[in-house]
Design a protein around this motif. Structure first.
Motif, mmCIF file in Angstrom:
data_model
loop_
_atom_site.group_PDB
_atom_site.id
_atom_site.type_symbol
_atom_site.label_atom_id
_atom_site.label_comp_id
_atom_site.label_asym_id
_atom_site.label_seq_id
_atom_site.Cartn_x
_atom_site.Cartn_y
_atom_site.Cartn_z
ATOM 1 N N UNK A 69 -9.667 7.579 -31.155
ATOM 2 C CA UNK A 69 -8.301 7.284 -30.747
ATOM 3 C C UNK A 69 -7.428 8.499 -30.996
ATOM 4 N N UNK A 70 -6.202 8.454 -30.476
ATOM 5 C CA UNK A 70 -5.329 9.618 -30.609
ATOM 6 C C UNK A 70 -3.876 9.173 -30.751
ATOM 7 N N UNK A 71 -3.141 9.892 -31.580
ATOM 8 C CA UNK A 71 -1.694 9.745 -31.647
ATOM 9 C C UNK A 71 -1.067 10.937 -30.921
ATOM 10 N N UNK A 72 -0.010 10.687 -30.191
ATOM 11 C CA UNK A 72 0.730 11.816 -29.637
ATOM 12 C C UNK A 72 2.165 11.738 -30.136
ATOM 13 N N UNK A 73 2.735 12.910 -30.305
ATOM 14 C CA UNK A 73 4.066 13.006 -30.906
ATOM 15 C C UNK A 73 5.142 12.914 -29.822
ATOM 16 N N UNK A 74 5.941 11.859 -29.890
ATOM 17 C CA UNK A 74 7.067 11.723 -28.967
ATOM 18 C C UNK A 74 8.266 12.424 -29.589
ATOM 19 N N UNK A 75 8.730 13.469 -28.928
ATOM 20 C CA UNK A 75 9.802 14.311 -29.474
ATOM 21 C C UNK A 75 11.117 14.100 -28.740
ATOM 22 N N UNK A 76 12.194 14.410 -29.435
ATOM 23 C CA UNK A 76 13.527 14.377 -28.842
ATOM 24 C C UNK A 76 13.866 15.792 -28.367
ATOM 25 N N UNK A 77 13.685 16.031 -27.072
ATOM 26 C CA UNK A 77 13.893 17.372 -26.535
ATOM 27 C C UNK A 77 15.372 17.719 -26.359
ATOM 28 N N UNK A 78 16.254 16.758 -26.616
ATOM 29 C CA UNK A 78 17.684 17.039 -26.517
ATOM 30 C C UNK A 78 18.255 17.589 -27.822
ATOM 31 N N UNK A 79 17.417 17.601 -28.874
ATOM 32 C CA UNK A 79 17.871 18.031 -30.198
ATOM 33 C C UNK A 79 16.939 19.095 -30.762
ATOM 34 N N UNK A 80 17.504 20.066 -31.460
ATOM 35 C CA UNK A 80 16.714 21.106 -32.123
ATOM 36 C C UNK A 80 17.100 21.142 -33.596
ATOM 37 N N UNK A 81 16.117 20.950 -34.473
ATOM 38 C CA UNK A 81 16.327 21.004 -35.914
ATOM 39 C C UNK A 81 15.338 22.009 -36.497
ATOM 40 N N UNK A 82 15.873 23.009 -37.197
ATOM 41 C CA UNK A 82 15.041 24.077 -37.773
ATOM 42 C C UNK A 82 14.158 24.728 -36.714
#
Length: 394
Positions: A242-255
């Motif tokens: 099985x696999x997890x994929x990372x859902x990211x918020x592309x509207x925000x940039x942190x570090x």
């Protein structure tokens, strides 16, 4: 194993074997040397009396070297014996943060940049006298910066090209973050080795009653980038992945990065099954522990976390707390990079020693013998599984 090893190495050595274990890899380098000394004393070769085998059997293959520093922090590489005509293997761990040096009265911890510069100093000290120079760098320097996104440097590609310009012919690494970085040096040797066999062997030793079938076991990749690694182990074990994929918020940039909103799971039902989570490295450990937590919420049974490189950049406290809460059962990493001594005191930790594996690679390359069987250890994995199933009557 030794008899098979002798049969495979009937060819003449490329040159007299020499191993330079940098201070960052000194402890493991001594283990590698002991294996090679033992094997070569036991090996009976038909042509060992010929001049081609001069210096073949020795009490040690380690070559004394040093990288002393001036008060300004500058340094120089020194080789304390002749390496003319030798087949040299330089072992270096760029992640060893335990070493320090003085700079203007202050104590600095060595960074990956410092280790890489010291590696180049030793290559420069060889001065082109060796017959061949090979670098064994388990954690590939700057391998996390392997591709360009916008105005960025391509550090890993630059480093590889710099090494081959200095005369390095072969670069051996383990579980490269992205093996395609070898495209930077297409005319030189580059091998990335997977420690899958060592993980399986270590897990079976610590869990002698572990059932290996699709009804009781599953392999998990914590992200899409590690799918190939998980598929290889799952196929060898004959279980689902099985696999997890990372859902990211592309509207925000942190570090400098887009924050992860959630880990989404793709795969069959995990309820009641044991999980092997496999990844190339544990840095802070947040992603690995979050995946383990999500699997527990889906009612998974035992959780075994496997990672080639255990960096533990934020310490072990969060792993201790997660273990006490029952989020995971075992943590397996290798000795390919520096291991903090306190790690061995943890009840959940399993060390996978690859010293013998590195010795095999050096022995084969020195004889100019193919290392395909070492790069793809299917036979050894299946042999270990047959032994495990026979012992448990599976």
């Amino acid at each position: 194993m030794e008899r098979n090893n002798v049969k495979q190495l009937e060819s003449l050595p490329v040159g007299r074997l020499g191993i330079i274990a940098m201070d960052s890899f000194a402890q493991t380098g001594k283990k590698v040397d002991k294996y090679l000394v033992k094997w070569r004393k036991e090996r009976q070769h038909a042509d060992r009396s010929s001049i081609a085998f001069d210096g073949y059997e020795r009490d040690t293959y380690l070559i004394e070297s040093a990288v002393p520093r001036f008060g300004s922090g500058e340094a120089k590489g020194i080789i304390r014996e002749s390496v003319r005509g030798d087949d040299i293997y330089i072992l270096v761990d760029v992640c060893n943060h335990s070493l320090t040096y003085k700079l203007a009265g202050y104590t600095n911890r060595m960074s990956p940049d410092d280790h890489f510069q010291d590696l180049k100093r030793i290559i420069a000290a060889i001065g082109g006298k060796a017959r061949r120079i090979n670098v064994i760098m388990p954690f590939l320097y700057e391998s996390r910066q392997h591709k360009r996104s916008g105005r960025e440097s391509l550090d890993c590609a630059n480093a590889l090209q710099e090494l081959v310009r200095m005369g390095v012919e072969n670069i051996i690494t383990f579980d490269a973050h992205d093996a395609r970085v070898q495209n930077a040096i297409p005319l030189h040797g580059f091998e990335t080795v997977q420690p899958a066999y060592q993980f399986i062997k270590g897990l079976l030793r610590s869990e002698p009653d572990l059932p290996i079938d699709s009804d009781h076991l599953m392999v998990i990749s914590p992200d899409e980038g590690g799918m190939g690694r998980a598929i290889y182990i799952a196929n060898n074990l004959g279980v689902d992945m099985g696999m997890f994929y990372k859902r990211r918020d592309y509207s925000t940039i942190i570090d400098g990065r887009n924050p992860i909103v959630a880990h989404e799971f793709l795969g069959v039902d995990v309820e009641g099954k044991n999980m092997i989570i496999i990844d190339d490295m544990i840095s802070s450990g947040d992603s690995m522990l979050e995946v383990a937590q999500l699997l527990k919420e889906r009612k998974a049974a035992k959780i075994f976390m496997c990672s080639t490189f255990g960096l533990f950049t934020n310490g072990l406290e969060k792993f201790d707390k997660a273990y006490e809460k029952g989020i995971f059962d075992r943590l397996l990493t290798t000795n390919l990079i520096y291991q903090d001594p306190e790690l061995f005191a943890r009840p959940y930790y399993i060390n996978c020693d690859l010293s013998k594996y590195i010795a095999f690679i050096i022995d084969h390359l020195n004889h100019d013998v193919s290392i395909s069987s070492l790069l793809d250890p299917v036979e050894r994995i299946q042999k270990a599984l047959r032994k495990h199933r026979k012992k448990n009557g599976f």
